[in-house]
Each structure stands twice: as C-alpha cells, then as structure tokens.
Write a protein that holds these residues in place. Structure first.
Motif, PDB file in Angstrom:
ATOM      1  N   SER A 200       1.112  -0.756  -0.123  1.00  0.00           N
ATOM      2  CA  SER A 200      -0.082  -0.343  -0.382  1.00  0.00           C
ATOM      3  C   SER A 200       1.408   0.791   0.336  1.00  0.00           C
ATOM      4  CB  SER A 200      -1.237  -0.282   0.712  1.00  0.00           C
ATOM      5  OG  SER A 200      -1.250  -0.934   1.529  1.00  0.00           O
ATOM      6  N   VAL A 201       1.933   1.201   0.794  1.00  0.00           N
ATOM      7  CA  VAL A 201       3.282   2.188   0.796  1.00  0.00           C
ATOM      8  C   VAL A 201       4.212   2.323   0.111  1.00  0.00           C
ATOM      9  CG1 VAL A 201       3.489   4.103   2.277  1.00  0.00           C
ATOM     10  CG2 VAL A 201       1.626   2.632   2.775  1.00  0.00           C
ATOM     11  N   PRO A 202       4.534   1.426  -0.768  1.00  0.00           N
ATOM     12  CA  PRO A 202       5.788   0.914  -1.858  1.00  0.00           C
ATOM     13  C   PRO A 202       7.103   2.334  -1.973  1.00  0.00           C
ATOM     14  CG  PRO A 202       4.381   1.491  -3.465  1.00  0.00           C
ATOM     15  CD  PRO A 202       3.341   1.606  -2.722  1.00  0.00           C
ATOM     16  N   THR A 203       6.198   3.563  -1.917  1.00  0.00           N
ATOM     17  CA  THR A 203       7.167   5.229  -2.080  1.00  0.00           C
ATOM     18  C   THR A 203       6.425   5.566  -0.714  1.00  0.00           C
ATOM     19  OG1 THR A 203       5.919   6.197  -3.512  1.00  0.00           O
ATOM     20  CG2 THR A 203       8.100   4.351  -4.046  1.00  0.00           C
ATOM     21  N   PRO A 204       6.799   6.363   0.166  1.00  0.00           N
ATOM     22  CA  PRO A 204       6.703   6.714   1.651  1.00  0.00           C
ATOM     23  C   PRO A 204       6.259   8.788   1.352  1.00  0.00           C
ATOM     24  CG  PRO A 204       8.796   7.447   1.396  1.00  0.00           C
ATOM     25  CD  PRO A 204       8.335   6.398   0.322  1.00  0.00           C
ATOM     26  N   GLU A 205       5.867   9.220   0.075  1.00  0.00           N
ATOM     27  CA  GLU A 205       5.848  10.669  -0.410  1.00  0.00           C
ATOM     28  C   GLU A 205       4.379  10.783  -0.460  1.00  0.00           C
ATOM     29  OE1 GLU A 205       5.593   8.853  -3.665  1.00  0.00           O
ATOM     30  OE2 GLU A 205       6.584   8.718  -3.043  1.00  0.00           O
ATOM     31  N   HIS A 206       2.905   9.630  -0.455  1.00  0.00           N
ATOM     32  CA  HIS A 206       2.179   9.876  -0.042  1.00  0.00           C
ATOM     33  C   HIS A 206       1.307   9.488   1.075  1.00  0.00           C
ATOM     34  CE1 HIS A 206       1.689  10.199  -5.252  1.00  0.00           C
ATOM     35  NE2 HIS A 206       0.745  10.901  -4.314  1.00  0.00           N
ATOM     36  N   TYR A 207       1.944   8.753   1.635  1.00  0.00           N
ATOM     37  CA  TYR A 207       1.617   8.444   2.809  1.00  0.00           C
ATOM     38  C   TYR A 207       2.039   9.686   4.072  1.00  0.00           C
ATOM     39  CZ  TYR A 207       1.128   5.561   7.246  1.00  0.00           C
ATOM     40  OH  TYR A 207       0.999   5.154   8.233  1.00  0.00           O
ATOM     41  N   LEU A 208       3.278   9.922   3.886  1.00  0.00           N
ATOM     42  CA  LEU A 208       3.897  10.934   4.359  1.00  0.00           C
ATOM     43  C   LEU A 208       2.457  12.068   4.421  1.00  0.00           C
ATOM     44  CD1 LEU A 208       7.336  10.817   3.971  1.00  0.00           C
ATOM     45  CD2 LEU A 208       6.753  10.240   5.993  1.00  0.00           C
ATOM     46  N   PRO A 209       2.010  12.974   3.729  1.00  0.00           N
ATOM     47  CA  PRO A 209       0.964  14.279   4.834  1.00  0.00           C
ATOM     48  C   PRO A 209       0.282  13.915   5.626  1.00  0.00           C
ATOM     49  CG  PRO A 209       1.528  14.217   2.627  1.00  0.00           C
ATOM     50  CD  PRO A 209       2.544  12.912   2.806  1.00  0.00           C
ATOM     51  N   LEU A 210      -0.327  12.606   5.906  1.00  0.00           N
ATOM     52  CA  LEU A 210      -1.417  11.864   6.443  1.00  0.00           C
ATOM     53  C   LEU A 210      -0.313  12.493   7.743  1.00  0.00           C
ATOM     54  CD1 LEU A 210      -3.483  10.340   7.861  1.00  0.00           C
ATOM     55  CD2 LEU A 210      -2.228   7.799   7.314  1.00  0.00           C
ATOM     56  N   LEU A 211       1.361  12.031   8.614  1.00  0.00           N
ATOM     57  CA  LEU A 211       1.894  11.999   9.589  1.00  0.00           C
ATOM     58  C   LEU A 211       1.841  13.096  10.075  1.00  0.00           C
ATOM     59  CD1 LEU A 211       4.701   9.564   9.385  1.00  0.00           C
ATOM     60  CD2 LEU A 211       2.235   9.323   9.435  1.00  0.00           C
ATOM     61  N   TYR A 212       2.161  14.288   8.969  1.00  0.00           N
ATOM     62  CA  TYR A 212       1.975  15.498   9.815  1.00  0.00           C
ATOM     63  C   TYR A 212       0.529  16.550  10.297  1.00  0.00           C
ATOM     64  CZ  TYR A 212       5.942  16.940   6.806  1.00  0.00           C
ATOM     65  OH  TYR A 212       7.675  17.096   6.614  1.00  0.00           O
ATOM     66  N   VAL A 213      -0.690  15.153   9.916  1.00  0.00           N
ATOM     67  CA  VAL A 213      -1.873  16.182  10.547  1.00  0.00           C
ATOM     68  C   VAL A 213      -2.074  14.969  11.413  1.00  0.00           C
ATOM     69  CG1 VAL A 213      -4.650  15.775   9.488  1.00  0.00           C
ATOM     70  CG2 VAL A 213      -2.872  16.187   7.901  1.00  0.00           C
ATOM     71  N   LEU A 214      -1.670  13.904  12.623  1.00  0.00           N
ATOM     72  CA  LEU A 214      -1.929  13.171  12.948  1.00  0.00           C
ATOM     73  C   LEU A 214      -0.689  14.026  14.497  1.00  0.00           C
ATOM     74  CD1 LEU A 214      -1.358   9.400  11.790  1.00  0.00           C
ATOM     75  CD2 LEU A 214      -3.899  10.725  12.375  1.00  0.00           C
ATOM     76  N   GLY A 215       0.296  14.149  13.841  1.00  0.00           N
ATOM     77  CA  GLY A 215       0.629  15.512  14.800  1.00  0.00           C
ATOM     78  C   GLY A 215       0.175  16.716  15.060  1.00  0.00           C
ATOM     79  N   ALA A 216      -0.286  17.432  14.181  1.00  0.00           N
ATOM     80  CA  ALA A 216      -1.212  18.023  14.850  1.00  0.00           C
ATOM     81  C   ALA A 216      -2.306  18.360  14.699  1.00  0.00           C
ATOM     82  CB  ALA A 216      -1.969  18.988  13.444  1.00  0.00           C
ATOM     83  N   SER A 217      -3.190  16.966  15.385  1.00  0.00           N
ATOM     84  CA  SER A 217      -4.210  16.547  16.043  1.00  0.00           C
ATOM     85  C   SER A 217      -4.280  16.964  16.999  1.00  0.00           C
ATOM     86  CB  SER A 217      -4.839  15.237  15.359  1.00  0.00           C
ATOM     87  OG  SER A 217      -4.616  14.211  16.255  1.00  0.00           O
ATOM     88  N   ASP A 218      -5.228  16.896  18.421  1.00  0.00           N
ATOM     89  CA  ASP A 218      -5.156  16.601  19.224  1.00  0.00           C
ATOM     90  C   ASP A 218      -6.217  15.822  19.886  1.00  0.00           C
ATOM     91  OD1 ASP A 218      -4.025  19.462  20.507  1.00  0.00           O
ATOM     92  OD2 ASP A 218      -5.962  19.961  19.764  1.00  0.00           O
ATOM     93  N   GLU A 219      -5.760  15.381  21.403  1.00  0.00           N
ATOM     94  CA  GLU A 219      -6.201  13.699  21.677  1.00  0.00           C
ATOM     95  C   GLU A 219      -7.586  13.605  22.070  1.00  0.00           C
ATOM     96  OE1 GLU A 219      -5.978  10.804  26.420  1.00  0.00           O
ATOM     97  OE2 GLU A 219      -4.662  12.279  25.676  1.00  0.00           O
TER      98      GLU A 219
END
Length: 255
Positions: A212-231
């Motif tokens: 599903s993630v053979p290369t990271p560039e399309h997945y990594l933007p999700l991690l920014y949004v996860l990091g910016a989320s609140d509990e």
C-alpha cells in the motif's frame, strides 16, 4: 480549526464532478473559514524543508499525459508571508528555506479547487524532506499544532494507499485489491484508537503496508495531520472510496 488529510488521487479529480470532489466541496462549505491554509502535499518532496514564500504562488502542472483542460486550470490563491514567518518560528531551530520558485502543485490545488473554489483563501505549502524518517514528519506536525488555534487550516494531501504499479488505468470500475482494503481498514482503526505510533511505524505493519505504501511521499502528509491533532479531537472520514483498485481516496478529519 480542524486538521484534515485528503486522499487526492488522480489529478483529473481537479476537473471532475464525482462523489469525491462533491465530498471535498461539502467539507469546504462546512468548515469555519480559515485565515489561511498550510498545505503539505505529496508532490513537493525534496531534500530539506522549505516553505513557499511568494505573495502570488503559481499554479504548477506537475504531471504529463493528461487532457489539455487540466493544464489550463489555474488556482490563483494568494500567499501569506505572515504565515511563512510563523511556520519558520514554530519549526525553529530547524532550517526552513523560504522558497520563491515552487508554488502550488496539484496535490494542493486539485483539492482546494473544490474546497475553496473562489481561490480567495491564502495558501502556503510546506515541503516534505525526503531524507528524514517518518517520526520526523509526525514531530513537525506536532510543532505546527498551534496554528489550528490561529485560524490556519493545516492540510495534508496524499493517499493512505498509493500503488501506481497496480492501478487500473482506464479500467473502470476496478475492484479494490484485498491488501489495499485491509491496510486502509487497519489505518482507520488505528486512527480511531489514537494509536499514532503504529501509523508512524507503518513499515512494521507487514506485507499489506508494503504494497500500500511502496514509496512514502503520499503517506507522509498523513503524519503531519496526525501530529497536529489533539487527543480530544473527533475523528471522522468525510470522503471514502478506492480508485483504480489501489488508490485510497480516504479523507480524515480531526476536530
């Protein structure tokens, strides 16, 4: 403001009227109007961290082989130099280059053309540093979290599942691959559980993640949004679906 990840899929979604683009438009109608957008797009992927620092960012047609109508699309949203300064301040001491050459790529404008069709909300792009591990990108999202309280929509644009080698070009409808459905389902469950660490360490999630993630560039933007989320953020999936069997169109909203 909420923070949102958009599965942007095929660039032709910029000009198509379909369930996904209507979903994007509905998001724009329901959102409180942001002061500006900070976009992290899969398509600005380079060594180092940069931020688009021009007053009038150009519309970049960063693709080939598509109909002329797609190359004629312009998205003339203004930039926001105050937001550029704020991003550099929040990410200090990380070196964040003020870039005057990039602009808005299709990962940004193909979505925003539907979310804010008048192009009247200022937009700034933040690059993805290809030399850094996933945890770095999650941490940058965490550092950018205060922007949400300052009227900024922090937006990630990519695809949770993005495998072009198996994409059914020109064959519609295409049944989603089992591995693509399993990985997207797992990602959704982990987000609902608040298990961000497993999503950051996606490479340890097995064969489905590898496909599903053979290369990271399309997945990594999700991690920014996860990091910016609140509990305490509500987690919703306002847009869903799988395109061509192996491209997830999932959108994820926190807050």
């Amino acid at each position: 403001m909420p923070t949102i990840f958009f599965g942007h899929g095929n660039p032709m979604n910029a000009v198509h009227d379909n369930d996904w683009t209507r979903g994007w438009a509905a998001i724009g109608q329901q959102l409180p109007r942001p002061r500006a957008v900070l976009s992290i797009s899969a398509h600005w992927y380079l060594p180092g961290t940069a931020v688009s620092a021009m007053a009038s960012p150009r519309t970049i047609h960063d693709f080939g082989g598509f109909p002329r109508e797609l190359f004629e699309v312009q998205y003339p949203a203004p930039g926001d130099l105050g937001l550029v300064r704020r991003v550099r301040e929040l990410l200090n001491p990380l070196e964040v280059r003020a870039d005057l050459g990039w602009g808005l790529d299709h990962g940004t404008w193909s979505v925003l053309r539907h979310v804010f069709p008048a192009a009247d909300v200022p937009v700034v792009q933040l690059s993805i540093d290809e030399s850094q591990p996933p945890a770095f990108h999650y941490e940058l999202g965490r550092l950018l979290r205060p922007l949400r309280d300052e009227g900024i929509l922090l937006l990630g644009s990519g695809d949770v599942v993005h495998n072009l080698h198996t994409y059914a070009w020109g064959r519609h409808p295409a049944q989603p691959f089992d591995w693509a459905l399993r990985f997207e389902t797992l990602a959704r469950e982990l987000m609902l559980q608040g298990d961000h660490q497993s999503l950051v360490n996606y490479e340890s999630l097995g064969r489905d993640a590898e496909l599903s993630v053979p290369t990271p560039e399309h997945y990594l933007p999700l991690l920014y949004v996860l990091g910016a989320s609140d509990e305490g953020d509500a987690v919703t999936f306002p847009v869903e679906g799988m395109d061509g069997g192996s491209i997830s169109m999932l959108s994820v909203q926190f807050g």
